[in-house]
Design an enzyme around this catalytic site. Structure first.
Site, mmCIF file in Angstrom:
data_model
loop_
_atom_site.group_PDB
_atom_site.id
_atom_site.type_symbol
_atom_site.label_atom_id
_atom_site.label_comp_id
_atom_site.label_asym_id
_atom_site.label_seq_id
_atom_site.Cartn_x
_atom_site.Cartn_y
_atom_site.Cartn_z
ATOM 1 N N THR A 114 0.805 -7.058 6.925
ATOM 2 C CA THR A 114 0.775 -8.372 6.276
ATOM 3 C C THR A 114 0.824 -8.251 4.774
ATOM 4 O OG1 THR A 114 -1.650 -8.320 6.424
ATOM 5 C CG2 THR A 114 -0.451 -9.503 8.148
ATOM 6 N N THR A 135 5.793 6.367 3.245
ATOM 7 C CA THR A 135 5.392 5.012 3.638
ATOM 8 C C THR A 135 4.106 4.680 2.894
ATOM 9 O OG1 THR A 135 4.404 5.940 5.641
ATOM 10 C CG2 THR A 135 6.589 4.973 5.848
ATOM 11 N N LYS A 138 5.989 14.019 5.168
ATOM 12 C CA LYS A 138 5.341 12.749 4.868
ATOM 13 C C LYS A 138 4.364 12.437 5.991
ATOM 14 C CE LYS A 138 5.894 9.076 6.255
ATOM 15 N NZ LYS A 138 5.133 8.245 7.276
ATOM 16 N N ASN A 145 -5.122 -0.101 6.266
ATOM 17 C CA ASN A 145 -4.718 -0.376 7.636
ATOM 18 C C ASN A 145 -5.025 -1.786 8.078
ATOM 19 O OD1 ASN A 145 -3.566 2.189 8.859
ATOM 20 N ND2 ASN A 145 -5.351 2.933 7.739
ATOM 21 N N GLU A 171 -4.813 8.571 4.195
ATOM 22 C CA GLU A 171 -4.961 7.184 3.756
ATOM 23 C C GLU A 171 -6.377 6.924 3.250
ATOM 24 O OE1 GLU A 171 -1.564 4.952 6.414
ATOM 25 O OE2 GLU A 171 -3.601 5.062 7.200
ATOM 26 N N THR A 184 3.393 16.989 14.174
ATOM 27 C CA THR A 184 2.656 15.952 13.459
ATOM 28 C C THR A 184 3.530 15.336 12.383
ATOM 29 O OG1 THR A 184 0.649 15.467 12.250
ATOM 30 C CG2 THR A 184 1.657 17.541 11.771
#
Length: 398
Positions: free
Chosen positions: A398, A158, A180, A393, A270, A191
Site C-alpha cells: 500500500t 526491491t 538481492k 512489511n 528488512e 535463497t
C-alpha cells in the site's frame, strides 16, 4: 552473440569477467529507476542452478528450472518489484514472453535464458510497458549492453537499501556475484536471487558440485524472518573465456564469495541494524548444529533482545530447548557465550553486565553455543528484529 573486443565496462571498482556484458533499463515495474536487467555471455557457457522448494513457486522459477536442467544457461534476466506469482496461466505466458524477447535480443535459444522475478505476489506483470521497453531495447541491440555489476545489482533491488556484489579470482579467472533480498529469507534449497558469473572453464559436474556445496554452507545458513520466498533462485554461469581452473580452488573461492554475499544480505535484512551470527559447536552432526543455530537466529525474542542490546541469555536457552526431538542435548553440557563472555551455565557477575551490553550494542553480534556432543560446528547468519521490519512489511503493498 559476438563482438570484436573483450568487455571492459565497469561500475565502480567492479567489472564483469571476460566475455560477459549486461543491460539495465526501466520497464515500468516501479515508478522510478531501472527495474529490468539482463546479463549474458558472448559465448556458449556451462551452468548450474538451484531454486526454491515453495509449493507456490512462481512461473519464473518453473520455467527457469526447466531451462537450467540442460546446464547450458547463457543469460539471466530479472524483473524487479513484481514476483509474477499466483498469477495463473497469464503469468506463465508473460514469463515465457519475456524469455522469448530476451533470447531474440541476444540471438540465442530460449532455453539458454534464466528468468528471475521478485517483488509483490499476486499482481500481473505490466506487459504493456514491458513490451514497449523490450521493443526499444531490441532496436538498440547489443549497443545497449553497457551496464556494470553494480548497475545490475541496483536494478534487482526491491526493499534492499543497497546493492550486493562480490568478486574473487582463481588463477587467471574472475568470479563476480550479485544478489538481492532482505526479507522473506529462510532458504530451503537456495535463497533470494543470487547470480554468479565466471570466465573459468569448468565441467558441468564440477560446477554443479561447487554450487551445491557453497549454497549449503552459505545461503542456506541465512535467515531474516523464517519465511521462504516463492521466487528464490541461485545460479552460476561459466563461459570458459579465461581457461580451465582447479575445481577445488574454484569451490573454495565460490564459497568465500557466497559467504560475502550472505553476510551482506543479513546486514541489510528488512529493518536490520545489526548482523547476528550464531555458531553452534560440539554438535553430534552438521544438521543438528545448523538446526539448533537456526532455532536461535530465528527466535523473535532473541532477535529483539539483540536489537535492544539486552544480554538475555534465557531467550537463547529457550530457543535451544524448543528442539524437543534433539533428546541427546543435556542442559548440563551446554554452554552459551555472547561474544567472548560466557553467560550460561556460569552466569556473569553484575560488573560484567556493562561489558555484555557493549558486546550486544555492536554492529555485529556473535552468539556461540556448545552442545557437548561431538566435534561438528555450524554458523548461521541473520539480523535483529526492529520496528522498521514491521513498518516495511505492514505497508508493503500500500
Amino acid at each position: 552473440m559476438t563482438h570484436d573486443h573483450a568487455l571492459t565496462e565497469e561500475a565502480g571498482p567492479l567489472a564483469w569477467p571476460m566475455g560477459f556484458r549486461a543491460y539495465t533499463g526501466h520497464g515500468g515495474l516501479r515508478e522510478h529507476g531501472d527495474d529490468i536487467s539482463i546479463v549474458a555471455s558472448e559465448r556458449p557457457a556451462t551452468s548450474a542452478a538451484m531454486f526454491t522448494r515453495s509449493l507456490f513457486a512462481g512461473p519464473a522459477v518453473v520455467l527457469s528450472r526447466a531451462h537450467a536442467a540442460g546446464q547450458h544457461l547463457r543469460a539471466v534476466t530479472t524483473l524487479a518489484q513484481n514476483a509474477n506469482v499466483a498469477t495463473g496461466r497469464q503469468g506463465e505466458e508473460n514469463a515465457a514472453e519475456v524469455v522469448r524477447r530476451v533470447a531474440g535480443i541476444l540471438g540465442i535459444p530460449e532455453d539458454e535464458v534464466l528468468i528471475g522475478s521478485t517483488g509483490v505476489i499476486g499482481r500481473p506483470l505490466p506487459m504493456g510497458t514491458i513490451r514497449t521497453h523490450f521493443d526499444g531495447t531490441a532496436e538498440r541491440g547489443l549497443a545497449a549492453f553497457t551496464a556494470g555489476p553494480l548497475d545490475v545489482a541496483r536494478a534487482m533491488m526491491t526493499t534492499d537499501t543497497r546493492p550486493k556484489t562480490a568478486v574473487r579470482t582463481v588463477g587467471q579467472a574472475c568470479i563476480v556475484g550479485i544478489a538481492k533480498g532482505v526479507g522473506m529469507l529462510e532458504p530451503n534449497m537456495a535463497t533470494m536471487l543470487a547470480y554468479v558469473f565466471t570466465d573459468a572453464d569448468l565441467s558441468p559436474t564440477d560446477l554443479d558440485r561447487a554450487l551445491r556445496g557453497a549454497v549449503n554452507r552459505t545461503f542456506n545458513c541465512l535467515s531474516v524472518d523464517t519465511d521462504t520466498s516463492t521466487s528464490d533462485t541461485v545460479a552460476v554461469i561459466a563461459n570458459g573465456a579465461a581457461g580451465p581452473v582447479d575445481p577445488v580452488r574454484f569451490s573454495e573461492a565460490l564459497d568465500d564469495l557466497c559467504l560475502d554475499l550472505t553476510q551482506q544480505l543479513a546486514r541489510d535484512g528488512e529493518g536490520a541494524t545489526k548482523l547476528l551470527r550464531v555458531t553452534v559447536g560440539q554438535a553430534g552432526d552438521y544438521r543438528q548444529a545448523k538446526r539448533i543455530a537456526k532455532s536461535v537466529v530465528n527466535s523473535p525474542l532473541v532477535k529483539t533482545a539483540v536489537h535492544g542490546a539486552d544480554p538475555n541469555w534465557g531467550r537463547v536457552v529457550m530457543a535451544i530447548g524448543k528442539n524437543t526431538d534433539d533428546t541427546d542435548i543435556a542442559p548440563g553440557n551446554v554452554t552459551v557465550r555472547f561474544g567472548d563472555i560466557e553467560v550460561y551455565p556460569e552466569e556473569p557477575e553484575a560488573d560484567t553486565l556493562g561489558k555484555l551490553v557493549g558486546i550486544m550494542s555492536q554492529d555485529e553480534v556473535d552468539i556461540v553455543i556448545t552442545l557437548g556432543l561431538g566435534e561438528v560446528e555450524a554458523t548461521v547468519y541473520g539480523c535483529d528484529l526492529s520496528a522498521g521490519y514491521i513498518r516495511i512489511n505492514a505497508d508493503y503493498t500500500t
